[in-house]
Scaffold this active site. Structure first.
Site, PDB file in Angstrom:
ATOM      1  CG  ASP A  32      -2.113   0.877   1.074  1.00 25.36           C
ATOM      2  OD1 ASP A  32      -2.290   1.452  -0.014  1.00 25.36           O
ATOM      3  OD2 ASP A  32      -2.872   1.013   2.047  1.00 25.36           O
ATOM      4  N   GLY A  35       0.282   5.585  -4.334  1.00 23.36           N
ATOM      5  CA  GLY A  35      -0.295   6.891  -4.675  1.00 23.36           C
ATOM      6  C   GLY A  35       0.290   8.000  -3.811  1.00 23.36           C
ATOM      7  CG  HIS A  49       0.179   2.293  -9.434  1.00 24.96           C
ATOM      8  ND1 HIS A  49      -0.072   1.877  -8.149  1.00 24.96           N
ATOM      9  CD2 HIS A  49      -0.918   3.007  -9.810  1.00 24.96           C
ATOM     10  CE1 HIS A  49      -1.274   2.306  -7.766  1.00 24.96           C
ATOM     11  NE2 HIS A  49      -1.796   2.999  -8.753  1.00 24.96           N
ATOM     12  CG  LEU A 143      10.465 -16.861  -4.123  1.00 30.87           C
ATOM     13  CD1 LEU A 143      10.128 -16.978  -2.636  1.00 30.87           C
ATOM     14  CD2 LEU A 143      11.177 -15.514  -4.354  1.00 30.87           C
TER      15      LEU A 143
HETATM   16  C1  FPP Z   1      -1.639   0.412  -3.432  1.00 34.18           C
HETATM   17  O1  FPP Z   1      -1.270   1.736  -3.618  1.00 34.18           O
HETATM   18  C2  FPP Z   1      -1.209  -0.443  -4.508  1.00 34.18           C
HETATM   19  C3  FPP Z   1      -2.031  -1.081  -5.408  1.00 34.18           C
HETATM   20  C4  FPP Z   1      -3.484  -0.973  -5.415  1.00 34.18           C
HETATM   21  C5  FPP Z   1      -1.543  -1.941  -6.452  1.00 34.18           C
HETATM   22  C6  FPP Z   1      -0.150  -2.461  -6.336  1.00 34.18           C
HETATM   23  C7  FPP Z   1       0.440  -2.438  -7.681  1.00 34.18           C
HETATM   24  C8  FPP Z   1       1.768  -2.409  -7.961  1.00 34.18           C
HETATM   25  C9  FPP Z   1       2.813  -2.493  -6.923  1.00 34.18           C
HETATM   26  C10 FPP Z   1       2.248  -2.248  -9.361  1.00 34.18           C
HETATM   27  C11 FPP Z   1       1.828  -3.237 -10.367  1.00 34.18           C
HETATM   28  C12 FPP Z   1       1.783  -4.640  -9.908  1.00 34.18           C
HETATM   29  C13 FPP Z   1       2.571  -5.627 -10.359  1.00 34.18           C
HETATM   30  C14 FPP Z   1       2.385  -7.040  -9.838  1.00 34.18           C
HETATM   31  C15 FPP Z   1       3.622  -5.394 -11.317  1.00 34.18           C
HETATM   32  P1  FPP Z   1      -2.414   2.824  -3.637  1.00 34.18           P
HETATM   33  O2  FPP Z   1      -2.656   3.211  -5.046  1.00 34.18           O
HETATM   34  O3  FPP Z   1      -3.608   2.320  -2.895  1.00 34.18           O
HETATM   35  O4  FPP Z   1      -1.699   3.974  -2.837  1.00 34.18           O
HETATM   36  P2  FPP Z   1      -2.395   5.087  -1.961  1.00 34.18           P
HETATM   37  O5  FPP Z   1      -3.172   4.376  -0.884  1.00 34.18           O
HETATM   38  O6  FPP Z   1      -1.237   5.852  -1.428  1.00 34.18           O
HETATM   39  O7  FPP Z   1      -3.260   5.892  -2.889  1.00 34.18           O
END
Ligand code: FPP
Length: 251
Positions: A32, A35, A49, A143
């Site tokens: 998390d 953003g 991301h 893994l």
């Molecule tokens: C949370 O950050 C993250 C996600 C919803 C998605 C995670 C995705 C990645 C790490 C990149 C792509 C994935 C792969 C497997 C290559 P958020 O957007 O909720 O952040 P915030 O809470 O700060 O807005």
């Protein structure tokens, strides 16, 4: 534990503290804060991301050296579809690119891909790439890199119940072991450690059945900043905890 050759001085000190006899077999991660990481830098969420995807590569490298057997990352939840269409489509494209780029690295590092969640709603180009990488890496042993995609803990349980009913399982024959074998995670051990980054203290519908006895680790670090040092800190904290699985001294 012996540090890897390329470890920095600060990392070396932490590696030396790690007890190699107490390594979690399965580490699950709620990644998390992409953003917020981007916002802090005046960048678009998409850049966040992208940085998050890089952090996954790093987590895989640490896991390999630690001897962790399974890493599960929550990449897309059943609830994430309500994000703006553009962000959803970028996340899907990032996933596609990530898999395409990582294919060779996964082979070199002997990492096997696994996916949990309902793949039927994913775009075709993503599903095709997933199938290619699943197929190519299926014999790898060092893994398991398990990605949760269109995954929800409640949906996992509900899907298992539907399939159990469909299979005609009698109530008296049902037990926890049999039930587990109907979940998306049927081939994986339950997580020993669940990590959530970015300071949110909740499990957000992730692996609800499977984390019954997992150690929970919450950190304020935003996911793109979750580097080797942060992973080692999480493992050291895990190693300090006494796991009882409902035995004496607590519930
Ligand atoms: C949370 O950050 C993250 C996600 C919803 C998605 C995670 C995705 C990645 C790490 C990149 C792509 C994935 C792969 C497997 C290559 P958020 O957007 O909720 O952040 P915030 O809470 O700060 O807005």
């Amino acid at each position: 534990m012996k540090p890897p050759a390329n470890a920095t001085e600060k990392e070396r000190l932490l590696w030396l503290e790690i007890d190699e006899n107490k390594i979690p077999e399965h580490v699950a991660i709620i990644m998390d804060g992409n953003g917020r990481w981007a916002k802090k830098r005046g960048l678009s969420r998409i850049k966040g991301h992208k940085a998050g995807a890089k952090a996954i590569e790093n987590a895989l490298d640490s896991a390999l050296h630690l001897g962790v057997k399974v890493i599960t990352v929550y990449a897309f939840s059943t609830e994430n579809w309500i994000r703006p269409e553009y962000e959803v489509s970028v996340l899907m494209t990032l996933l596609f690119q990530f898999l395409k780029l990582q294919k060779k690295k996964l082979m070199d590092k002997d990492i096997k891909l696994s996916i949990i969640g309902d793949r039927s709603k994913l775009p075709l180009f993503v599903n095709r790439e997933i199938d290619r990488v699943l197929d190519e890496t299926r014999e790898n042993k060092s893994l398991i890199f398990n990605i949760a995609l269109n995954y929800g803990g409640r949906a996992d349980i509900l899907n298992a119940v539907k399939n159990l009913i469909e299979a005609g399982i009698k109530p008296d024959d049902l037990n926890e072991k049999l039930f587990s074998s109907y979940l998306y995670t049927k081939d994986l051990p339950d997580p020993d450690l669940l990590i959530r980054t970015s300071g949110e203290i909740r499990v957000s519908n992730f692996l609800l059945w499977q984390i019954a006895y997992s150690e929970l680790y919450f950190t304020d670090i935003l996911w793109p900043d979750f580097d080797t040092i942060e992973m080692l800190k999480a493992i050291l904290e895990y190693q300090k905890r006494e796991r009882r699985f409902g035995g004496t001294g607590g519930i």
